[in-house]
Design a protein around this motif. Structure first.
Motif, PDB file in Angstrom:
ATOM      1  N   ALA A 118       0.949  -1.173  -0.019  1.00 34.27           N
ATOM      2  CA  ALA A 118      -0.005   0.007   0.123  1.00 34.27           C
ATOM      3  C   ALA A 118       0.865   1.253  -0.082  1.00 34.27           C
ATOM      4  O   ALA A 118       0.317   2.397  -0.291  1.00 34.27           O
ATOM      5  CB  ALA A 118      -0.964  -0.011   1.315  1.00 34.27           C
ATOM      6  N   ASP A 119       2.199   1.143   0.347  1.00 32.42           N
ATOM      7  CA  ASP A 119       2.934   2.354   0.091  1.00 32.42           C
ATOM      8  C   ASP A 119       3.750   2.708  -1.149  1.00 32.42           C
ATOM      9  O   ASP A 119       4.763   3.180  -1.358  1.00 32.42           O
ATOM     10  CB  ASP A 119       4.080   2.288   1.266  1.00 32.42           C
ATOM     11  CG  ASP A 119       5.074   1.219   0.916  1.00 32.42           C
ATOM     12  OD1 ASP A 119       4.809   0.178   0.314  1.00 32.42           O
ATOM     13  OD2 ASP A 119       6.233   1.197   1.409  1.00 32.42           O
ATOM     14  N   MET A 120       3.206   1.829  -2.453  1.00 27.80           N
ATOM     15  CA  MET A 120       3.478   1.997  -3.681  1.00 27.80           C
ATOM     16  C   MET A 120       2.344   2.332  -4.469  1.00 27.80           C
ATOM     17  O   MET A 120       1.384   1.962  -4.481  1.00 27.80           O
ATOM     18  CB  MET A 120       4.407   0.559  -4.221  1.00 27.80           C
ATOM     19  CG  MET A 120       5.518   0.162  -3.295  1.00 27.80           C
ATOM     20  SD  MET A 120       6.425  -1.195  -3.805  1.00 27.80           S
ATOM     21  CE  MET A 120       7.190  -0.530  -5.158  1.00 27.80           C
ATOM     22  N   THR A 121       2.752   3.447  -5.263  1.00 32.48           N
ATOM     23  CA  THR A 121       1.688   3.969  -6.118  1.00 32.48           C
ATOM     24  C   THR A 121       1.310   2.980  -7.184  1.00 32.48           C
ATOM     25  O   THR A 121      -0.094   2.943  -7.467  1.00 32.48           O
ATOM     26  CB  THR A 121       2.345   5.333  -7.163  1.00 32.48           C
ATOM     27  OG1 THR A 121       3.263   4.894  -7.730  1.00 32.48           O
ATOM     28  CG2 THR A 121       2.703   6.396  -6.047  1.00 32.48           C
ATOM     29  N   ALA A 122       1.948   2.120  -7.850  1.00 37.23           N
ATOM     30  CA  ALA A 122       1.493   1.234  -8.798  1.00 37.23           C
ATOM     31  C   ALA A 122       0.510   0.294  -8.321  1.00 37.23           C
ATOM     32  O   ALA A 122      -0.553  -0.043  -8.785  1.00 37.23           O
ATOM     33  CB  ALA A 122       2.610   0.407  -9.335  1.00 37.23           C
ATOM     34  N   ALA A 123       0.800   0.026  -6.810  1.00 37.01           N
ATOM     35  CA  ALA A 123      -0.087  -1.101  -6.354  1.00 37.01           C
ATOM     36  C   ALA A 123      -1.417  -0.297  -5.719  1.00 37.01           C
ATOM     37  O   ALA A 123      -2.610  -1.036  -5.886  1.00 37.01           O
ATOM     38  CB  ALA A 123       0.473  -1.472  -4.776  1.00 37.01           C
ATOM     39  N   VAL A 124      -1.413   1.087  -5.467  1.00 40.29           N
ATOM     40  CA  VAL A 124      -2.429   1.853  -5.290  1.00 40.29           C
ATOM     41  C   VAL A 124      -3.495   1.886  -6.483  1.00 40.29           C
ATOM     42  O   VAL A 124      -4.727   1.616  -6.451  1.00 40.29           O
ATOM     43  CB  VAL A 124      -2.158   3.100  -4.726  1.00 40.29           C
ATOM     44  CG1 VAL A 124      -3.371   3.811  -4.380  1.00 40.29           C
ATOM     45  CG2 VAL A 124      -1.657   2.794  -3.066  1.00 40.29           C
ATOM     46  N   ASP A 125      -2.718   2.373  -7.416  1.00 40.73           N
ATOM     47  CA  ASP A 125      -3.427   2.597  -8.641  1.00 40.73           C
ATOM     48  C   ASP A 125      -4.297   1.163  -9.292  1.00 40.73           C
ATOM     49  O   ASP A 125      -5.437   1.125  -9.750  1.00 40.73           O
ATOM     50  CB  ASP A 125      -2.365   3.141  -9.829  1.00 40.73           C
ATOM     51  CG  ASP A 125      -2.063   4.610  -9.415  1.00 40.73           C
ATOM     52  OD1 ASP A 125      -2.615   4.969  -8.711  1.00 40.73           O
ATOM     53  OD2 ASP A 125      -1.150   5.010  -9.992  1.00 40.73           O
ATOM     54  N   ARG A 126      -3.476   0.145  -9.269  1.00 42.63           N
ATOM     55  CA  ARG A 126      -4.210  -1.267  -9.506  1.00 42.63           C
ATOM     56  C   ARG A 126      -5.299  -1.747  -8.454  1.00 42.63           C
ATOM     57  O   ARG A 126      -6.272  -2.108  -9.230  1.00 42.63           O
ATOM     58  CB  ARG A 126      -3.035  -2.428  -9.564  1.00 42.63           C
ATOM     59  CG  ARG A 126      -1.979  -2.103 -10.848  1.00 42.63           C
ATOM     60  CD  ARG A 126      -0.529  -2.950 -10.664  1.00 42.63           C
ATOM     61  NE  ARG A 126       0.326  -2.486 -11.612  1.00 42.63           N
ATOM     62  CZ  ARG A 126       1.356  -3.001 -11.533  1.00 42.63           C
ATOM     63  NH1 ARG A 126       1.871  -4.279 -11.129  1.00 42.63           N
ATOM     64  NH2 ARG A 126       2.374  -2.486 -12.240  1.00 42.63           N
ATOM     65  N   ARG A 127      -5.178  -1.153  -7.221  1.00 39.27           N
ATOM     66  CA  ARG A 127      -6.212  -1.622  -6.492  1.00 39.27           C
ATOM     67  C   ARG A 127      -7.467  -0.687  -6.934  1.00 39.27           C
ATOM     68  O   ARG A 127      -8.630  -1.246  -6.869  1.00 39.27           O
ATOM     69  CB  ARG A 127      -6.105  -1.366  -5.037  1.00 39.27           C
ATOM     70  CG  ARG A 127      -7.102  -1.943  -4.062  1.00 39.27           C
ATOM     71  CD  ARG A 127      -6.773  -1.128  -2.661  1.00 39.27           C
ATOM     72  NE  ARG A 127      -5.566  -1.388  -2.036  1.00 39.27           N
ATOM     73  CZ  ARG A 127      -5.471  -2.497  -1.047  1.00 39.27           C
ATOM     74  NH1 ARG A 127      -6.493  -3.112  -0.791  1.00 39.27           N
ATOM     75  NH2 ARG A 127      -4.382  -2.581  -0.625  1.00 39.27           N
ATOM     76  N   THR A 128      -7.130   0.771  -7.164  1.00 38.87           N
ATOM     77  CA  THR A 128      -8.347   1.443  -7.503  1.00 38.87           C
ATOM     78  C   THR A 128      -8.912   0.889  -8.732  1.00 38.87           C
ATOM     79  O   THR A 128     -10.120   1.062  -8.922  1.00 38.87           O
ATOM     80  CB  THR A 128      -7.688   3.017  -7.678  1.00 38.87           C
ATOM     81  OG1 THR A 128      -6.872   3.160  -6.699  1.00 38.87           O
ATOM     82  CG2 THR A 128      -8.689   3.662  -8.240  1.00 38.87           C
ATOM     83  N   GLY A 129      -8.202   0.620  -9.837  1.00 34.50           N
ATOM     84  CA  GLY A 129      -8.619   0.031 -11.131  1.00 34.50           C
ATOM     85  C   GLY A 129      -9.555  -1.082 -10.934  1.00 34.50           C
ATOM     86  O   GLY A 129     -10.824  -1.171 -11.367  1.00 34.50           O
ATOM     87  N   TRP A 130      -9.238  -2.233 -10.060  1.00 29.91           N
ATOM     88  CA  TRP A 130     -10.081  -3.572  -9.604  1.00 29.91           C
ATOM     89  C   TRP A 130     -11.317  -2.765  -8.885  1.00 29.91           C
ATOM     90  O   TRP A 130     -12.458  -3.291  -9.415  1.00 29.91           O
ATOM     91  CB  TRP A 130      -9.119  -4.325  -8.842  1.00 29.91           C
ATOM     92  CG  TRP A 130      -9.945  -5.385  -7.961  1.00 29.91           C
ATOM     93  CD1 TRP A 130     -10.515  -6.531  -8.542  1.00 29.91           C
ATOM     94  CD2 TRP A 130     -10.504  -5.134  -6.677  1.00 29.91           C
ATOM     95  NE1 TRP A 130     -11.424  -6.953  -7.609  1.00 29.91           N
ATOM     96  CE2 TRP A 130     -11.208  -6.217  -6.303  1.00 29.91           C
ATOM     97  CE3 TRP A 130     -10.425  -4.144  -5.713  1.00 29.91           C
ATOM     98  CZ2 TRP A 130     -12.053  -6.574  -5.331  1.00 29.91           C
ATOM     99  CZ3 TRP A 130     -11.161  -4.294  -4.521  1.00 29.91           C
ATOM    100  CH2 TRP A 130     -11.790  -5.598  -4.232  1.00 29.91           C
ATOM    101  N   HIS A 131     -11.316  -1.952  -8.122  1.00 28.33           N
ATOM    102  CA  HIS A 131     -12.352  -1.486  -7.133  1.00 28.33           C
ATOM    103  C   HIS A 131     -13.170  -0.918  -8.171  1.00 28.33           C
ATOM    104  O   HIS A 131     -14.696  -1.005  -8.004  1.00 28.33           O
ATOM    105  CB  HIS A 131     -11.796  -0.490  -6.034  1.00 28.33           C
ATOM    106  CG  HIS A 131     -13.118  -0.318  -5.112  1.00 28.33           C
ATOM    107  ND1 HIS A 131     -13.977   0.636  -5.080  1.00 28.33           N
ATOM    108  CD2 HIS A 131     -13.394  -0.773  -3.914  1.00 28.33           C
ATOM    109  CE1 HIS A 131     -14.623   0.736  -4.340  1.00 28.33           C
ATOM    110  NE2 HIS A 131     -14.375  -0.226  -3.431  1.00 28.33           N
ATOM    111  N   GLY A 132     -12.926   0.010  -9.029  1.00 26.70           N
ATOM    112  CA  GLY A 132     -13.720   0.929  -9.941  1.00 26.70           C
ATOM    113  C   GLY A 132     -14.639   0.036 -10.862  1.00 26.70           C
ATOM    114  O   GLY A 132     -15.811   0.166 -11.038  1.00 26.70           O
ATOM    115  N   ALA A 133     -13.970  -1.022 -11.388  1.00 24.74           N
ATOM    116  CA  ALA A 133     -14.443  -2.044 -12.322  1.00 24.74           C
ATOM    117  C   ALA A 133     -15.596  -2.792 -11.542  1.00 24.74           C
ATOM    118  O   ALA A 133     -16.595  -3.292 -12.023  1.00 24.74           O
ATOM    119  CB  ALA A 133     -13.432  -2.936 -13.047  1.00 24.74           C
ATOM    120  N   ILE A 134     -14.997  -3.329 -10.152  1.00 25.86           N
ATOM    121  CA  ILE A 134     -16.012  -4.072  -9.322  1.00 25.86           C
ATOM    122  C   ILE A 134     -17.383  -3.284  -9.155  1.00 25.86           C
ATOM    123  O   ILE A 134     -18.574  -3.722  -8.894  1.00 25.86           O
ATOM    124  CB  ILE A 134     -15.393  -4.448  -8.120  1.00 25.86           C
ATOM    125  CG1 ILE A 134     -14.437  -5.623  -8.341  1.00 25.86           C
ATOM    126  CG2 ILE A 134     -16.347  -5.090  -7.200  1.00 25.86           C
ATOM    127  CD1 ILE A 134     -14.758  -6.806  -8.876  1.00 25.86           C
TER     128      ILE A 134
END
Length: 323
Positions: free
Chosen positions: A181-197
């Motif tokens: 959770a302290d890396m931007t790539a990980a945060v952005d990928r979680r955001t993409g999953w959450h948005g599609a869900i």
């Protein structure tokens, strides 16, 4: 020995500009006879150049030498530097080594720095901008992104594409193995999953943090299966973690893709060798690292600190057996 002035000898040794052919040949003969090589320390005092570039990786040694992401990055950076006869210096920096790293960079032992795999706490973008050291980041930095150059891929879009694939396949309980959770790539990928869900109206609380390692992916996937045995889709934030997730699914007796469809992220060679072969999002890390290196060399050649140039590569879905 060559019978020319020091200035002519210097010009001949450094490329031959404005030197006659007889003078250049005389200097070259003297260089061979004397076995002369320029003193790099003396030369750097005059040119203010070290002819070296740092690749800064704020990660533990064991991760750097086991993750294909870093192998591809090193190879790509060196591919751009080699024709320029520039030396690549690898700087590994654990969190408690940050001051030593900054001290090294502050002393201008290198002409510039490329930074990969940075974390929220290291604030390297701000530090390097303050030092006015030419630099470029592979991946969007947490801070200082308005002060430094960086190259990234659209991580949010990539993860959204992965999730939408599983939705279109009929998956209705889709989990996510996230990166740190302290890396931007990980945060952005979680955001993409959450948005599609959310757009599909599906359950959106099935996320577990991994650490971009195989063991971390296995542990996170096992935790998700324990929380939600009916899981039928899994979006994993890196292929290395996906390898661990596949192992956790096998241990739980879940077949891929019949019971659980899986999508990874990276496509750096590993995805083709899993069983089943892994559907994934291609992150063009080679192109990204090369572009970051070129941005850095432009700054070094122009003798100016970093400017906030941003280059974002589009992700691409690569479909294989796991989904």
């Amino acid at each position: 020995m060559a019978g020319v002035s020091r200035a002519t000898a210097s010009r001949a040794i450094n490329g031959g500009n404005r030197v006659s052919r007889p003078a250049r040949e005389a200097v070259e003969a003297a260089v061979r006879a004397l076995g002369y090589t320029p003193n790099p320390a003396a030369r750097s005092l005059v040119t203010r150049r070290t002819d070296s570039v740092a690749l800064v990786v704020p990660e533990p040694d064991e991760r750097v030498f086991s993750d294909p992401f870093f192998v591809h990055t090193l190879r790509s950076v060196n591919r751009v530097l080699a024709p320029r006869d520039l030396q690549l210096v690898l700087l590994l920096a654990r969190p408690d080594d940050e001051e030593r790293l900054l001290r090294y960079l502050r002393k201008r032992h290198v002409d510039g720095a490329i930074v990969v795999s940075h974390h929220r706490s290291d604030r390297l973008a701000d530090h390097l901008a303050d030092l006015e050291l030419p630099c470029a980041f592979v991946g969007r930095p947490w801070t200082g992104d308005d002060r430094v150059a960086y190259v990234d891929t659209d991580n949010e879009a990539g993860s959204r594409i992965a999730t939408e694939l599983l939705v279109s396949r009929g998956c209705r309980t889709i989990g996510h193995v996230a990166g740190p959770a302290d890396m931007t790539a990980a945060v952005d990928r979680r955001t993409g999953w959450h948005g599609a869900i959310a757009a599909a109206g599906l359950r959106d609380d099935l996320s577990a943090d991994g650490d971009f390692t195989e063991a971390g992916g296995e542990e996170a996937a096992a935790a998700l299966l324990e929380r939600c045995p009916e899981l039928d889709g899994l979006v994993v934030a890196s292929d290395l973690m996906a390898v661990g997730a596949l192992r956790a699914l096998e241990a739980a007796g879940r077949r891929v893709p019949r019971d659980v469809a899986v999508v990874g992220y990276d496509d750096l060679g590993m995805a083709e060798r899993t069983t089943p072969a892994l559907t994934t999002i291609r992150q063009p890390i080679g192109d990204m690292a090369e572009q970051a290196t070129r941005l850095l060399l432009e700054q070094i050649d122009d003798r100016r600190p970093s400017v906030a140039i941003r280059v974002v590569f589009p992700p691409r879905l690569v479909t294989r057996d796991s989904a």
